[in-house]
Design a protein around this motif. Structure first.
Motif: not given
Length: 438
Positions: A26-33, A71-73
């Protein structure tokens, strides 16, 4: 359903691919799959031989559509298969991205749909990527979509030129005037550009011999290209370009007179000051219906003055009237007679610019008259010029004619094989209403 299984279904993955791990920052506003391949032996991507062993795995990452505000990766170790049949070691294709791309196909589809409506740089800012990466996707998908375009029904085309940048850098554009779409664009404006169009037409299922009509300007190069590459086509010269030649001739006369005979011009215009003389300049270029009060007053004095500029303006307006009468009466015989009278007046006007224009129109007489009655060509070619300038503004920052041509195809080519936006409705609006009623 566990979280990994939920995202496996949401990403549209099927065996042997699945989401193994999800990390939210949540700090970097990013989700990684983390995506894994659970298969053992598999088919060779090169020759299709089944039951081949995995030689190694290569780590790759792809940018995906945003997940809410994050942001999704996607990350995966992609198997490379060593084939005993063909001897090649090939990487297994992934179902969510095309080979060599750092974006998923859904992300690229969103980028293409945004670039159709927004300037490329603005779309890149919204997606938080470099605009150079979007230009690569535009060129790839436009080229792919154009390769599948059908041009077998093309019969009437408009040929025009437009500047790419300031200076002598131009491209030639060819429009389908029936389907109202951009068919072809290529750097340059010589006769070979028409030859290139004929080759491209043949490559897309069309036949150069089936082109019945070409609307264009009075370019000797285009005339030569049409004569050699589109042998069955009749030529008409567009009203927009003919009237533009009249405006250019008027400006040439006015500029020369006001520059070299400034004292006489000032004397003959009487009480008009510097501001009113500027009103004359702009009023001469506009239609009388668009004059403001100052321009009307200034043109009143101009018409009473015995100036070459006055005659030039009257000749320009008379040429416009020839076209107006042709549209009103719809009679080619009357239009030809009116044009002959105007050419005679231009030749007797003692104005070199209009004498040259009269000779030019006389040399292309039949095609000029034909252009008076090709209303679809006149209106659409003029409209497309404006759309090309909009495309140029949308392509602000483009580095070459190639990238400008790509954005022109994307916006004006009516390409039917582009990727569908991921936010397109799952069903038409009317169908949704029917479902609700039921």
């Amino acid at each position: 359903m566990e979280v990994e299984g939920l995202f496996t279904a949401a990403l549209g993955l099927a065996e042997p691919w699945k989401v193994d791990k999800v990390e939210l920052n949540t700090a970097k506003r990013r989700i990684d799959f983390e995506v894994v391949n659970t298969g053992g032996r598999m088919a060779c991507p090169a020759c299709g031989t089944q039951g081949q062993a995995v030689h190694e795995r290569v780590r790759r990452s792809w940018r995906h559509l945003d997940f809410f505000q994050f942001e999704a990766w996607l990350h995966a170790s992609i198997p490379r298969v060593g084939c005993t049949a063909c001897g090649k070691t090939s990487q297994v294709p992934v179902p969510w991205a095309r080979e060599g791309s750092g974006f998923t196909m859904l992300f690229e589809a969103l980028a293409i749909s945004l670039c159709q409506e927004l300037p490329v740089r603005q779309a890149a800012q919204m997606l938080r990527v470099r605009d150079k990466l979007l230009w690569r996707r535009i060129e790839h998908y436009v080229q792919q979509a154009r390769a599948r375009q059908d041009m077998s029904a093309v019969r009437v085309v408009g040929v025009d030129e437009t500047s790419v940048r300031r200076g002598q850098q131009y491209i030639t554009v060819v429009h389908d005037l029936d389907a109202k779409r951009l068919l072809f664009a290529t750097p340059g404006r010589d006769h070979s550009t028409v030859q290139r169009f004929a080759q491209d037409l043949a490559a897309h299922g069309g036949k150069p011999q089936q082109i019945e009509h070409v609307c264009m300007d009075m370019s000797a190069a285009y005339a030569l290209g049409v004569a050699t590459s589109l042998p069955q086509a009749q030529v008409s010269y567009d009203r927009f370009h003919v009237v533009a030649l009249g405006n250019a001739a008027m400006d040439e006369v006015r500029s020369a007179e006001w520059k070299h005979e400034a004292a006489q011009v000032k004397q003959k215009l009487g009480p008009l000051g510097a501001r009113e003389r500027r009103s004359v300049l702009w009023a001469m270029r506009r239609n009388p219906s668009g004059w403001n009060a100052a321009q009307s007053r200034a043109m009143h004095w101009l018409q009473r003055a015995n100036l070459k500029s006055t005659r030039a303006w009257r000749l320009k307006m008379a040429l416009r009237q020839v076209y107006a009468q042709a549209r009103l009466h719809g009679d080619p015989t009357t239009a030809a007679a009116d044009l002959k009278r105007w050419i005679g007046w231009a030749r007797r006007s003692r104005l070199d610019a209009f004498k040259r224009l009269g000779a030019t129109l006389a040399g292309h007489f039949e095609a000029v008259v034909r252009g008076m009655f090709e209303h679809r060509s006149n209106a659409f070619v003029e409209a497309m010029n404006g759309l090309l300038q909009q495309a140029k503004r949308a392509a602000r920052g483009f580095r070459s004619a190639k990238t400008f041509i790509s954005i022109a195809y994307l916006r004006m080519g009516k390409l039917t094989h582009l990727p569908t936006s991921p936010f397109a409705p799952a069903m038409p609006r009317d169908a949704r209403l029917v479902v609700r009623c039921v």
